[in-house]
Write an enzyme that holds these catalytic residues in place. Structure first.
Site, short mmCIF file in Angstrom:
data_model
loop_
_atom_site.label_atom_id
_atom_site.label_comp_id
_atom_site.label_asym_id
_atom_site.label_seq_id
_atom_site.Cartn_x
_atom_site.Cartn_y
_atom_site.Cartn_z
N ALA A 154 -4.79 -2.56 5.80
CA ALA A 154 -5.73 -3.45 5.11
C ALA A 154 -6.28 -4.53 6.04
O ALA A 154 -7.47 -4.86 6.01
CB ALA A 154 -5.05 -4.08 3.90
N VAL A 164 -1.24 -1.76 -1.57
CA VAL A 164 -2.16 -1.60 -0.45
C VAL A 164 -1.38 -1.88 0.83
O VAL A 164 -0.75 -2.94 0.96
CB VAL A 164 -3.33 -2.59 -0.61
CG1 VAL A 164 -4.22 -2.59 0.62
CG2 VAL A 164 -4.13 -2.28 -1.87
N CYS A 165 -1.43 -0.99 1.78
CA CYS A 165 -0.69 -1.17 3.04
C CYS A 165 -1.26 -2.34 3.83
O CYS A 165 -2.46 -2.36 4.16
CB CYS A 165 -0.77 0.09 3.89
SG CYS A 165 -0.06 -0.14 5.53
N ILE A 166 -0.41 -3.28 4.18
CA ILE A 166 -0.89 -4.51 4.82
C ILE A 166 -1.50 -4.26 6.21
O ILE A 166 -2.54 -4.83 6.54
CB ILE A 166 0.21 -5.59 4.88
CG1 ILE A 166 -0.37 -6.91 5.37
CG2 ILE A 166 1.39 -5.17 5.74
CD1 ILE A 166 0.49 -8.11 5.05
#
Lengths: 140, 100, 119, 140, 100, 119
Positions: free
Chosen positions: F82, F77-79
């Site tokens: 997110a 999940v792309c920080i």
């Protein structure tokens, strides 16, 4: 937060639900149906309108087994029943209409036989008049 | 009834449908990516100026500024409004039909 | 005049929620009443209190909450749409409440105008 | 979950970023830029392509004050600098191109003077050839 | 390179752009709401059958079934595939250009 | 062959995540390796463990997690995406991890094919 309640007793408005999107590619078709069904409990008039790719929502023979998504097309049958119940019930003033725009239908090579519910087919000009009479427009 | 269009006329069919299904005389407000329809010299300009003969047309100024569209690029006959102007239009013209 | 507002998209991905927020603010400034903002579809994500935008960007979750407390705007998140998308009491931001879809019909009836913002 | 790492040492691929959406109406323009910038750290080739409404992303004079959203258009200037740095650095093989499709630009009444960065303007046919040579396509 | 289109040709410009910017001979796969482009008798059928002369065209069967489109409604020259067929096409044709 | 996958939309609102899931499953069944699924934009909402769909609907958050544990697929999940959208360790579903955008470039380089699913 505490519940807020508005007094709506005895008020009947013309609600229109405008369906312009194809089913399954996006969820709008499914969730707007839930809004239509709720409005029955409030005994409001409803014009459920299918234009553009929205006409695909009521296509017969939808089978979502292979994409593993929920087939919500039977709900249109429930809406048709609500409409018929309202027509038969003399104590109920609520009027529901299920309308398809002729131009949108024909551009997609469809006929009323392709639909799983009975619809009124109106031309763009006729539909524009119906739209202009609405008081609350929910775009799904 | 007032109609709003928030989609680019190059990408989607929302403006076409709005024009086809709105009664003559009812206003159309362009906002968000819909504001590109108000610019002159594009390949949809003729369609939009035709529509402007039948409909009072408005465009959201804040959305134009965000997208770097100068006011001299807006076609004649289209009125620029801000959020307050949007509210006034809704008060004046009744139900809102959002062509999403 | 009394307004109802429907927001169909979450913050960030579409501008719908921003436009709705600015409309509501302008309506209040003009002396109108905004009875309720109803968050439907992905709009329920406006109520995710864990949302932490970059410091130089706007924080819509917080802005909605502030508007609600300052001007007594009823912010309602649709329970059916919210359950699907993982918005529950546990991560619900201040100022929002979760309730049924009947709240949309209700404000449609009670308000003078319903304005829908979406994609 | 523990970090998973792949061996990418010495591999240079042709990445293409296809920008087809207008800025602000949706976030795609902003977030794809972040992906472009990251690829510089990996010294990958990049074709940053603007077609359809994507050409609006690099329009000059964007001012988001009144909509209170972040004005990310200065980032295109950073991309232009990365491109120029790569060209000047003899130790770096990475090639970056910033391309606008002529047909998309003209359909919207725009000229290269409207853009805040210097671009290559290619016809559809020329761009189709460039696209066909790409190895990794990120659609934003 | 293989191209995919997941948008309705009536609603958006994705298929037009894909056709304009894909090299002759490169395959195009229609999926999700893009599958409507494969049906005969619509006002985009001619455009799609022209494209099918320059491109091998494929359409996702599971998406057709979900939308209630019978196989006899699919235009000649368009091949129906399932998810496994999609994978095979990607293996065979290299990079994937998704026209979102 | 080695695949990388990018998912740009959340579950429910767009079909993108469903299509990506079916593609990944089919690729694995055919003996290919799916090195990583990278969740970007609203795609990060696929990792919201609070998501509770209706009983008769599919649960993509759970399905992704099961796929990851059964077939060792790296779900990232792309920080940055997110944080904006309120997906953090606290509500992260099993099988997902949060990391940087470099993980997308990395899988683009390492995989034989990158396939993007979105709106």
């Amino acid at each position: 937060m505490s519940e807020v309640e508005f007094d709506t007793a005895g008020v009947v408005k013309n609600f229109m639900y405008v369906n312009r999107k194809a089913p399954y590619g996006t969820i709008y078709a499914l969730e707007v149906l839930e809004a239509v069904l709720i409005s029955a409990a409030f005994e409001q008039n409803a014009a459920i309108v299918f234009v553009d790719d929205g006409v695909y929502q009521i296509k017969k023979d939808q089978d979502t087994t292979a994409i593993n998504m929920k087939n919500f097309s039977p709900t249109y049958g429930i809406i048709e029943m609500e409409k018929e119940d309202a027509e038969e019930d003399e104590d109920m003033d609520m009027v529901w209409r299920i309308i398809v725009e002729k131009e949108s239908m024909e551009a997609r090579g469809l006929t009323p036989d392709d639909f799983k519910v009975e619809v009124e087919v109106l031309s763009s000009d006729e539909l524009a008049k119906v739209m202009a009479e609405q008081e609350v427009v929910i775009s799904g | 009834m007032i109609h709003t269009v928030n989609k680019s006329p190059f990408e989607r069919n929302s403006l076409d449908s709005c024009i086809r299904l709105s009664e003559k005389g009812s206003p159309i407000l362009l906002l968000e990516d819909g504001v590109y329809a108000a610019t002159s010299g594009t390949n949809v300009s003729d369609k939009v100026s035709d529509a402007a003969k039948d409909h009072p047309m408005y465009v959201m100024g804040p959305d134009l500024e965000a997208r770097g569209i100068a006011s001299d690029k807006i076609m004649d006959g289209i009125t620029v409004v801000d959020y307050g102007g949007f509210v006034d239009l809704v008060v004046e013209h009744g139900a809102v039909n959002s062509w999403l | 005049m009394k307004f109802g507002i429907q927001v169909n998209e979450g913050p960030f991905t579409h501008q719908a929620s921003d436009s709705a927020y600015h409309f509501v603010k302008a309506a209040i400034e003009k002396g109108h009443e905004v009875m309720r903002v109803f968050f439907y579809y992905d709009g329920v994500n406006n109520a995710n209190k864990l949302s932490a935008p970059q410091a130089d960007d706007r924080n819509l979750v917080k802005l909605w909450g502030e508007l609600a407390s300052e001007h007594n705007v009823d912010l309602v998140v649709c329970i059916a749409a919210a359950l699907r998308r993982g918005i529950v009491e546990e991560n619900l931001a201040d100022g929002f409440r979760i309730s049924g879809l009947g709240q949309l019909t209700e404000v449609g009836i009670a308000a003078d105008r319903l304005v829908v913002f979406g994609d």
